[in-house]
Design a protein around this motif. Sequence first.
Motif, mmCIF file in Angstrom:
data_model
loop_
_atom_site.group_PDB
_atom_site.id
_atom_site.type_symbol
_atom_site.label_atom_id
_atom_site.label_comp_id
_atom_site.label_asym_id
_atom_site.label_seq_id
_atom_site.Cartn_x
_atom_site.Cartn_y
_atom_site.Cartn_z
ATOM 1 N N GLY A 9 -16.759 -81.047 3.781
ATOM 2 C CA GLY A 9 -16.355 -80.056 4.584
ATOM 3 C C GLY A 9 -16.284 -80.913 6.061
ATOM 4 N N ARG A 300 -19.372 -71.189 -1.735
ATOM 5 C CA ARG A 300 -18.078 -71.744 -3.142
ATOM 6 C C ARG A 300 -17.624 -71.471 -4.210
ATOM 7 N N SER A 305 -13.704 -71.082 2.454
ATOM 8 C CA SER A 305 -13.113 -72.180 2.727
ATOM 9 C C SER A 305 -14.330 -73.237 3.127
ATOM 10 N N ASP A 308 -16.268 -72.250 5.948
ATOM 11 C CA ASP A 308 -17.816 -71.233 5.975
ATOM 12 C C ASP A 308 -18.332 -71.514 4.762
#
Length: 530
Positions: A9, A300, A305, A308
């Motif tokens: 991410g 997860r 997200s 986060d």
Amino acid sequence: MHPHGRPPGPDKGLSRAELLAAVSLAIDLGLGQPMEHMLRSSLIATRIAERMGLDPQQRATVYYANLIGWIGCHADSHELSALFGDDIAFRADTYTVDMTGLPFLRLMTGHVGRGLPGWKRGISAAVFLVAARSQVATLIHSHCSSAGVLSDRMGLDGQVGQALAYAFERWDGRGLPNGCRGEGIPVEIHIAHVADVVEVHLRTGGLEHAKDVLRCRRGSQFSPAVADVFERDAAAIVDGLFDMDVWIAALTRAPDRDRTLGAEESDELLRAMADFVDLKSPFTLGHSRGVAGLAAGAARHLGMSPPDVTHLYRAGLVHSLGKMGVSNQIWEKKGPLTTAEWERVRMYPDLTGRILRRVNGLESVVSVAMKHRERLDGSGFPRGIAGAELTAKDRLLAAAEAYQGLLEPRPHRPALDARGAADRLGEEARAGRLDAESVAAVLAAAGQRQSRRTPWPAGLTDREVEILRLVAQGRSNKEIAAELFIAEKTARNHVERVYAKLGVNNRTQAGLAAIDRGLVGYPVDAPVGK
């Protein structure tokens, strides 16, 4: 999943200089000094270096040799506490004397056995005096090698780590571990020695007092050339130090002040910070990495997200930084804590916030990290926050930290196995202290972390992994032999083979090797195969 446990991410890169400045604040706490001591001493040092005409590379080494020069000390807090009681109080007192001869010996014997009954303290002092130099030399050798390793992990230039090997040497050759003297010691370290001590005495006694201390130690602890530069330009060198925003002023002088790290580089430095604080006690080796991996995995599992997940992973890495401000005499106490000791413990999450609050890009991370010991029913600390005031991320990190801690030994109890830790976590959820959904997610993530059977790294055997974990926990050869029901000579041979396979030579390095290879916090029959 990323091999180090970092979640995928995008995320904003962090300033390397700011993160290292934050590390210096944690070091200050462990030295028994107020925050910004090392930042201020770095400014003093760079001003001296400029007046001595050092080149840019040397000035860069001076800056970081000051800023994180004492980073290796905290890796030896366990051993220091065993000798002198309150490791932080002992380090603070070392600034009051020239660290050689009778004054230093009196200081050490004054701390040996502190807190014990009179007769026991007398025996401890007598035993210490017999082997004082060898014991201190062992600690200093470990400090110097640890400082170099940690400096490298922080991504600093190799010259910084090489210079830190001389941190306890003296101009007169009466230092340790090698008795180097004069010009045989890097000039950057001579400057660091002066700046570190001058800052303390300037702050506590004023400029004239600081100059008096410098004159008394000129030609013994301190280089005459460096002392003379300070004496000549003292007023200009210390000008404004206590009026300015020292965080900003020191970062302006950072050699790499404009360097922003990428996401992976940021996490690598945060992992180094996590290892740094976990080395403070052998009971917490790998703790922060374990919490980070669990928190990210649980996030997860709940479908959070990517940002986060990243915030939780980073909060797990940095949540324990404030522990540097609490003595190992407290962290490693086997009996119940006193009210005063509990108050020290309860303040460490706030200290984490104070250390990291000015690092741009970590604001949301710090907010979560500070609340990892809060509980839904308000029974946690430091603020007793309860219920709806705790976000989903707050609850998840609290559950992850609690579970990881149960898997690790503590002075008052052995480590629990995975089933025992899961049962205890469930009890906390049923009692309303931890969030049930977060607990379920953490336990699911813990299940995902079980690895297939693969050979141990570095060719270690099952027995050698067992030995390595005990060494990392600070056990002596005699204690290892007793726990494993083997001869002390056999235990020593095992330790020597483990060190040889890993290429290390002391407990701190063995602990770091265990963390790197995922050998901390896992059962002996489940290699992680890294």
